[in-house]
Structures are given as structure tokens and as C-alpha cells.
Design a protein around this motif. Structure first.
Motif, PDB file in Angstrom:
ATOM      1  N   ASN A  46     -15.685  56.705 -18.336  1.00  0.00           N
ATOM      2  CA  ASN A  46     -15.946  55.326 -17.914  1.00  0.00           C
ATOM      3  C   ASN A  46     -14.695  54.650 -17.367  1.00  0.00           C
ATOM      4  O   ASN A  46     -14.796  53.703 -16.579  1.00  0.00           O
ATOM      5  N   GLU A  47     -13.524  55.079 -17.805  1.00  0.00           N
ATOM      6  CA  GLU A  47     -12.266  54.521 -17.315  1.00  0.00           C
ATOM      7  C   GLU A  47     -11.482  55.607 -16.583  1.00  0.00           C
ATOM      8  O   GLU A  47     -11.480  56.762 -17.008  1.00  0.00           O
ATOM      9  N   ARG A  48     -10.813  55.202 -15.496  1.00  0.00           N
ATOM     10  CA  ARG A  48     -10.080  56.174 -14.678  1.00  0.00           C
ATOM     11  C   ARG A  48      -8.680  55.643 -14.361  1.00  0.00           C
ATOM     12  O   ARG A  48      -8.493  54.471 -14.069  1.00  0.00           O
ATOM     13  N   TRP A  49      -7.727  56.569 -14.404  1.00  0.00           N
ATOM     14  CA  TRP A  49      -6.327  56.278 -14.050  1.00  0.00           C
ATOM     15  C   TRP A  49      -5.751  57.541 -13.449  1.00  0.00           C
ATOM     16  O   TRP A  49      -6.168  58.651 -13.788  1.00  0.00           O
ATOM     17  N   SER A  50      -4.779  57.388 -12.558  1.00  0.00           N
ATOM     18  CA  SER A  50      -4.068  58.565 -12.056  1.00  0.00           C
ATOM     19  C   SER A  50      -2.632  58.186 -11.769  1.00  0.00           C
ATOM     20  O   SER A  50      -2.301  56.999 -11.599  1.00  0.00           O
ATOM     21  N   SER A  51      -1.775  59.191 -11.697  1.00  0.00           N
ATOM     22  CA  SER A  51      -0.363  58.935 -11.409  1.00  0.00           C
ATOM     23  C   SER A  51      -0.168  58.453  -9.981  1.00  0.00           C
ATOM     24  O   SER A  51       0.864  57.873  -9.655  1.00  0.00           O
ATOM     25  N   GLY A  52      -1.161  58.673  -9.125  1.00  0.00           N
ATOM     26  CA  GLY A  52      -1.077  58.189  -7.747  1.00  0.00           C
ATOM     27  C   GLY A  52      -1.628  56.789  -7.574  1.00  0.00           C
ATOM     28  O   GLY A  52      -1.297  56.086  -6.627  1.00  0.00           O
TER      29      GLY A  52
ATOM     30  N   ASP B 281       5.968  68.883 -27.706  1.00  0.00           N
ATOM     31  CA  ASP B 281       6.216  69.842 -26.622  1.00  0.00           C
ATOM     32  C   ASP B 281       5.282  69.645 -25.430  1.00  0.00           C
ATOM     33  O   ASP B 281       5.438  70.328 -24.410  1.00  0.00           O
ATOM     34  N   ALA B 282       4.309  68.735 -25.558  1.00  0.00           N
ATOM     35  CA  ALA B 282       3.272  68.643 -24.538  1.00  0.00           C
ATOM     36  C   ALA B 282       3.799  68.165 -23.190  1.00  0.00           C
ATOM     37  O   ALA B 282       3.402  68.683 -22.142  1.00  0.00           O
ATOM     38  N   SER B 283       4.674  67.181 -23.191  1.00  0.00           N
ATOM     39  CA  SER B 283       5.138  66.614 -21.922  1.00  0.00           C
ATOM     40  C   SER B 283       5.783  67.668 -21.028  1.00  0.00           C
ATOM     41  O   SER B 283       5.412  67.824 -19.855  1.00  0.00           O
ATOM     42  N   ASP B 284       6.744  68.400 -21.571  1.00  0.00           N
ATOM     43  CA  ASP B 284       7.421  69.425 -20.773  1.00  0.00           C
ATOM     44  C   ASP B 284       6.450  70.514 -20.334  1.00  0.00           C
ATOM     45  O   ASP B 284       6.533  71.019 -19.201  1.00  0.00           O
TER      46      ASP B 284
ATOM     47  N   GLY C 198       2.403  59.019 -23.945  1.00  0.00           N
ATOM     48  CA  GLY C 198       3.518  58.877 -23.005  1.00  0.00           C
ATOM     49  C   GLY C 198       3.142  59.415 -21.640  1.00  0.00           C
ATOM     50  O   GLY C 198       3.983  59.945 -20.897  1.00  0.00           O
ATOM     51  N   LEU C 199       1.863  59.268 -21.271  1.00  0.00           N
ATOM     52  CA  LEU C 199       1.350  59.950 -20.086  1.00  0.00           C
ATOM     53  C   LEU C 199       1.775  59.290 -18.779  1.00  0.00           C
ATOM     54  O   LEU C 199       1.745  59.937 -17.730  1.00  0.00           O
ATOM     55  N   GLU C 200       2.170  58.033 -18.832  1.00  0.00           N
ATOM     56  CA  GLU C 200       2.678  57.440 -17.601  1.00  0.00           C
ATOM     57  C   GLU C 200       3.983  58.111 -17.180  1.00  0.00           C
ATOM     58  O   GLU C 200       4.197  58.388 -15.989  1.00  0.00           O
ATOM     59  N   GLU C 201       4.839  58.399 -18.152  1.00  0.00           N
ATOM     60  CA  GLU C 201       6.096  59.097 -17.842  1.00  0.00           C
ATOM     61  C   GLU C 201       5.816  60.531 -17.390  1.00  0.00           C
ATOM     62  O   GLU C 201       6.449  61.036 -16.460  1.00  0.00           O
TER      63      GLU C 201
ATOM     64  N   ILE D 284       5.152  64.488 -12.786  1.00  0.00           N
ATOM     65  CA  ILE D 284       4.215  65.331 -12.036  1.00  0.00           C
ATOM     66  C   ILE D 284       4.079  64.823 -10.602  1.00  0.00           C
ATOM     67  O   ILE D 284       4.044  65.606  -9.644  1.00  0.00           O
ATOM     68  N   GLN D 285       4.019  63.503 -10.434  1.00  0.00           N
ATOM     69  CA  GLN D 285       3.897  62.921  -9.098  1.00  0.00           C
ATOM     70  C   GLN D 285       5.140  63.224  -8.267  1.00  0.00           C
ATOM     71  O   GLN D 285       5.048  63.503  -7.067  1.00  0.00           O
ATOM     72  N   ALA D 286       6.304  63.192  -8.907  1.00  0.00           N
ATOM     73  CA  ALA D 286       7.550  63.482  -8.195  1.00  0.00           C
ATOM     74  C   ALA D 286       7.584  64.919  -7.688  1.00  0.00           C
ATOM     75  O   ALA D 286       8.268  65.217  -6.699  1.00  0.00           O
ATOM     76  N   ALA D 287       6.840  65.791  -8.364  1.00  0.00           N
ATOM     77  CA  ALA D 287       6.771  67.196  -7.942  1.00  0.00           C
ATOM     78  C   ALA D 287       5.660  67.441  -6.926  1.00  0.00           C
ATOM     79  O   ALA D 287       5.393  68.594  -6.563  1.00  0.00           O
ATOM     80  N   GLY D 288       5.003  66.364  -6.482  1.00  0.00           N
ATOM     81  CA  GLY D 288       3.986  66.504  -5.451  1.00  0.00           C
ATOM     82  C   GLY D 288       2.596  66.805  -5.964  1.00  0.00           C
ATOM     83  O   GLY D 288       1.706  67.134  -5.170  1.00  0.00           O
ATOM     84  N   LYS D 289       2.374  66.682  -7.262  1.00  0.00           N
ATOM     85  CA  LYS D 289       1.053  66.909  -7.836  1.00  0.00           C
ATOM     86  C   LYS D 289       0.564  65.609  -8.478  1.00  0.00           C
ATOM     87  O   LYS D 289       1.253  64.585  -8.435  1.00  0.00           O
TER      88      LYS D 289
END
Length: 282
Positions: free
Chosen positions: A101-107, A47-50, A78-81, A86-91
Motif C-alpha cells: 500500500n505504501e511505496r518508496w524508492s531511492s530514486g 551486516d545487512a547494509s553492506d 537505515g534503508l535511506e542510507e 545503491i543509487q550512487a552505484a547506478g541501481k
């Protein structure tokens, strides 16, 4: 959802009012994903993704802050999806792996991180001897690239073996210029200087947050809880959420809200989403 005090309820209400400028930080294992014997199978709650996508519409940003390698957390969660939605919604969805030590973001979808710390290779060379001497030769050793984790969960007496290993692994880590990070039947060895509290501080500053929620489940989340408490002193609306279990209780005295495992965390996030939406519409 169980508030630790009336003050905890007031803090939750303040976060609801400040939701649009609030950052929500979440641990992975034990918070978004159930604890399992094999850490390579710790998939995110179904249920986490939704829940995260819905929450993102009401808050400033969401960040997953974990001791796992970033790539591993992205794949298991499944965090890339999720980030795409989230990115499509402007966040934006942020992921900080290996305690920041490691960083990633949807942007910015590239994982950025340092080289393995000096001393890690020689630590790994000496580790089997320490495990044999502690009667833990069959412990699962996980190479995280920037760290090494020794899991006792699969052993006959995981808690006793965990306690037996703490001191010799700490001494070995010090000899190689490293530090230990105990967790739920796991001892991680890594370089000093990075912890989840630093990530909380960085996010709050970079996003000019007016509120911060953090949910975690074990010893590796204490620094994040402490950082959130410091943000409250600076005037931010804050909430510390403990994902409680029968194995670990260190966070309970520090928490504003106690829930039970990932299902409890997601239930709280759904409630926060609904309450923030209602407050915005009022």
C-alpha cells in the motif's frame, strides 16, 4: 544454505546466470531483522547494509517488501542510507510498506500511499472488547496508520492466545469490511486487495525482469512465494528462500532454499553476489 531438492540447486544456478536481470525481494522482520518482543526495536541485522550494497552491483534491483509502515522500516533498517549507496552505484532500492500500500524508492524518496481504509477506526473502537473476552487485554496493539496489528509475543502463552484470537478478530474484521493477515504471534487487520504477491508481479513487469528471488519467513509471505512460482511458469529464473525459525514453518514446503534467520539470509545473498560476480567475469 540447504536446498530442498536438486531442482532447488538448478534454480539457484539459473538465477546466478540471470543475475544482472534479476530482482531480489526481501521481507523485513525475521528476514533482514531478527524477531524481537518489541516490534519498535526490530533493527536490521548489522551486516545487512553492506551485504545489500554489494548485492546491488550484481542484480537488477533490490526491494524490501514488508507489512510494516514504510517510514518505520526505513528508520529501523537505515534503508535511506542504504538506498543512497545503491543509487550512487547506478541501481535502485525499492521499499513497499504495508503489503504494497505504501511505496518508496531511492530514486523517488517520497512515501506514496492511500488514506486509512474505511472501517479501521470503528474496528479499533471495538477491538478492546474482543481482546478482553479472549483473555488478551494486555496484548500489544500497534497502530500502523493503514492497519492495526495485535501482538501476543509478550503474553504468558503467546501461541495459545494467538490461536484464541484468530476467529473473533476475523469476525470483527469482516464486520468492518477488513481482512486479517496472521504472522508470527501477530494478527494484522487491514483492507483487502493488497498483498506481497501483487508487489512481486508489479516489480517483475515494471523492471522487465528475467529472474526473481524472494526471501521471507512467515504466513504473510505466502502470496509472494506463489507469485514467484507463477513467474517461473512464465520462464523466469526464480528462487524462493525460507528464513526458517522454530516458531513458523509454513513456508518450508514451498521453498527452494531453507536458511536459518537473518544471518542465513545474508549468507545466501553474499554467496549469490560472489557467484554472480564470478559468472560475469568468466
Amino acid at each position: 544454505m540447504e536446498f530442498s531438492s536438486l531442482e532447488g540447486e538448478h534454480r539457484y544456478a539459473a538465477v546466478v546466470r540471470a543475475a544482472s536481470r534479476t530482482v531480489v525481494g526481501l521481507d523485513f522482520d525475521g528476514t533482514l531483522a531478527p524477531i524481537v518482543d518489541d516490534p519498535t526495536r526490530a533493527h536490521i541485522h548489522p551486516d545487512a547494509s553492506d551485504t545489500l550494497v554489494d548485492l546491488a552491483a550484481e542484480v537488477a534491483a533490490i526491494a524490501v517488501i514488508t507489512g510494516r509502515p514504510a517510514r518505520q522500516a526505513l528508520d529501523l533498517g537505515g534503508l535511506e542510507e542504504v538506498g543512497d549507496a545503491i543509487q550512487a552505484a547506478g541501481k535502485e532500492l525499492f521499499l513497499f510498506g504495508q503489503y504494497g500500500n505504501e511505496r518508496w524508492s531511492s530514486g523517488n524518496r517520497r512515501i506514496v500511499g492511500p488514506r486509512p481504509p474505511r472501517g479501521l477506526a470503528t474496528f479499533e473502537r471495538d477491538l478492546p472488547r474482543v481482546l478482553r473476552q479472549a483473555g488478551a487485554a494486555d496484548a500489544f496493539v500497534e497502530d500502523k496508520g493503514l492497519a492495526v496489528a495485535v501482538h501476543t509475543r509478550r503474553l504468558d502463552d503467546p501461541e495459545a492466545t494467538f490461536k484464541e484470537l484468530l476467529e473473533p478478530m476475523s469476525q470483527l474484521a469482516v464486520r468492518h469490511g477488513l481482512v486479517i493477515e496472521p504472522g508470527r504471534n501477530v494478527i494484522e487487520v487491514r483492507s483487502a486487495g493488497a498483498h506481497k504477491g501483487m508487489v512481486v508481479d508489479r516489480l517483475a513487469a515494471d523492471l522487465d525482469a528475467q529472474g526473481f528471488v524472494f526471501a521471507g519467513d512467515d504466513l504473510g509471505d505466502i502470496e509472494a512465494f506463489e507469485a514467484v512460482a507463477d513467474l517461473e511458469k512464465e520462464g523466469l529464473a526464480t528462487l524462493r528462500v525460507c528464513s526458517a525459525s522454530s516458531e513458523e514453518s509454513a513456508l518450508i514446503p514451498l521453498a527452494d532454499v531453507v536458511v536459518h534467520g537473518p544471518e542465513g539470509v545474508l549468507g545466501l545473498l553474499r554467496q549469490l553476489t560472489a557467484d554472480a560476480r564470478e559468472a560475469r567475469a568468466a
